[in-house]
Structures are given as C-alpha cells and as structure tokens.
Design a protein around this motif. Structure first.
Motif, PDB file in Angstrom:
ATOM      1  N   LEU A  21      29.054  48.690  35.973  1.00 43.62           N
ATOM      2  CA  LEU A  21      28.601  47.582  35.178  1.00 43.62           C
ATOM      3  C   LEU A  21      27.901  48.039  33.824  1.00 43.62           C
ATOM      4  N   HIS A  25      27.688  42.525  31.252  1.00 39.33           N
ATOM      5  CA  HIS A  25      28.553  42.081  32.135  1.00 39.33           C
ATOM      6  C   HIS A  25      27.671  41.137  33.153  1.00 39.33           C
ATOM      7  N   PHE A  51      34.502  37.897  33.994  1.00 35.04           N
ATOM      8  CA  PHE A  51      34.683  39.335  33.767  1.00 35.04           C
ATOM      9  C   PHE A  51      34.514  39.567  35.519  1.00 35.04           C
ATOM     10  N   SER A  71      26.395  36.026  38.389  1.00 28.84           N
ATOM     11  CA  SER A  71      26.977  37.046  38.733  1.00 28.84           C
ATOM     12  C   SER A  71      27.282  37.091  40.232  1.00 28.84           C
TER      13      SER A  71
END
Ligand code: R1P
Length: 289
Positions: A21, A25, A51, A71
C-alpha cells in the motif's frame, strides 16, 4: 535520518513491503480480519469501494460506509502476521514515504479486529459477541519490544503462578484495549471480557488430536483463574499482539469477537458465517454512529 533500505522496505512502486500500500490508500479507521474472504463480506455493505489490492494473505479494500472512509484488511492467522501488519500500518501514516523519515506529527489510527473466537466460560454461549477489554498473550511477541510500561506485570505473575506456567513457553503478557473504542462499540447485547491470545490453534489452545500436551489441564486452569474479579473469557490468536503494538505505536485498538465455539460446553455454532455477518453489521453500525 532516513531509515535504511533493509529496515523499512519499499517496493519498486514505493509501496510498503508486505501490504503493498501507499499512504493514500489507507483510511484512518482500519478493520482487521483473519480470513481474506471476510474482506468482501464487510465491504459489500459499503456505499463505494475505491481501492483493492492483495499480496500474500494481506488483502485490502478501502471505501466508504455511510460516508465514513474505512480500510478493511486481512491479516491471515496469528500474531506473527500482526507484527507485520501493525508496523506497516503505522509506517503508512507515521513515516514519510519520500524522505523515509519518521514524521514529526504522529497520526493515531482506529484499529478494529472483527474475528472468530472460542469461549471458555459456559455462560458465554456460541453465537454471542464479545469485546476484549484486555488480552493476555502467550505469543511472546511484545517482549521483543520495549514494552514493560504498557504491561500489567502483577496480573501476568498471578496468572503464571495459577497455571504453574512452564518456563520454556513464552512469558504471558497482559495489555488493554482502547477505552475510547470500547465505549463507542459496546452495548448491552455484547459481552465484555479478557481474551487469551494463543500462538497456535491446537496444542496452544488445549486441543488434543494425536499428541499429548505439556499441560492437559491448561484450559480448566485458564477458566478458573481470576484476577481482581476478572476471568479469562475466550481464546483466539491475534488480540494481544494487536493491543500491545497499537498501544506502543499510539493507535487505538479494539477486538470484536464472534463466539463460534464454547470449549467448556464442547459446542460449535450451527451457522458461524451468519454470526460473523451479524457481528460485521453490528460493528459497522457502531462505527458509523
Ligand atoms: C483460527 O481458526 C483463526 O480464527 C480466529 C483466530 O484468531 C485465528 O485467526 O480469528 P479469525 O476468524 O479472525 O481468523
């Protein structure tokens, strides 16, 4: 001073070695899961995924749930992978990827483990949810770091005495989760407890298939131990490492457990996937509040 190439490793595109990453991101809220297939089971609830990238067992998707950027990352199984994930997550926010120097201003991530676990107390049934208020680690990872100041040594000592802990095993360590995150994620329907993190699934969790254990009464002793009225509630394989490294690095961490086995009663969930899905939905709702 820039960190040397052998210590902080960047891939040819500049991304961090294992997670693959770049800083752009990663969201400041990170959900960790063991199973790479669980990543999509979480992000299918998202408004949008911006992503995706996968390297080895580390599969990451970043997107939005009810407008909140999150994330979701798989770690695979065990505390050894957590060492990689936590250090590289921290590097993504706290090391400058151009100058390779530690930034002056440190960013704190909110890190939420959503995983499966086995209860060792009869009264915590399968298909329930449990927040780890604290964790006791049998993995030894934290002892490689200067970490005594974040450990509860008195607790660990009482524990070792109660179990007559075999000295060739790593010394147990006790660490707490983030009080703020626990406050945000708790509700009357969720148990709170003390989670034991094991270095393996079979012997280290007292399972006997074909070979004898060093201590075949370990789980009974784990279940009967109490310190300041706190009992060990459940077993899994990542929480102590996540809590320990998060605290050392200045991040907030919480471990949300879907109880899919009750080791004391010898029972296993009839629909573990469903229980995990419900914990995912519960956790996302609490996070979006
Ligand atoms: C063992 O089967 C795995 O399941 C539990 C343990 O911590 C270990 O990683 O968690 P996950 O379901 O999140 O992988």
């Amino acid at each position: 001073m820039p960190i040397e190439a052998s210590e902080f490793i960047q891939n040819s595109d500049g991304s961090v070695y294992h997670l693959n990453l770049l800083p752009k991101h990663l969201a400041n809220t990170v959900i960790l899961v063991g199973d790479p297939d669980r990543v999509e089971r979480i992000t299918r609830h998202f408004d949008k995924v911006e992503f995706k990238i996968k390297k080895r067992e580390f599969y990451t998707q970043t997107g939005y749930y009810k407008g909140k950027r999150i994330s979701v990352m798989s770690t695979g199984i065990g505390p050894d992978n957590i060492d990689i994930v936590l250090n590289e997550l921290d590097a993504l926010v706290n090391i400058d990827f151009e100058t390779r120097e530690v930034k002056e201003e440190i960013t704190s991530l909110d890190i939420i483990r959503i995983g499966t676990s086995g209860s060792i107390q009869k009264e915590i049934p399968v298909d329930s949810f449990l927040i780890s208020e604290s964790a006791i680690g049998f993995d030894g990872l934290l002892h490689f770091y200067e970490s005594e100041h974040i450990q509860n040594a008195e607790f660990a000592e009482a524990f070792s005495e109660h179990l007559n802990w075999f000295k060739k095993k790593a010394a147990p360590y006790v660490v707490n989760g983030s009080e703020n995150l626990i406050f945000r994620m708790e509700s009357p329907k969720v148990y709170k407890g003390l989670t034991a993190t094991n270095i393996g699934f079979y012997g280290p969790q007292g399972r006997i298939l074909r070979i004898a254990l060093q201590d075949n009464k370990m789980n009974d002793k784990l279940a009967s131990f109490a310190f300041n009225n706190k009992k060990i509630t459940n077993l899994e394989m990542e929480t102590s490492a996540i809590y320990g490294l998060s605290k050392l690095l200045g991040h907030n961490a919480i471990s949300m457990n879907a109880i899919i086995a009750n080791r004391a009663a010898g029972t296993f969930s009839k629909n573990p996937k469903n229980t995990v899905d419900e914990l995912i939905q519960y956790s996302l709702e609490q996070l979006a509040k």
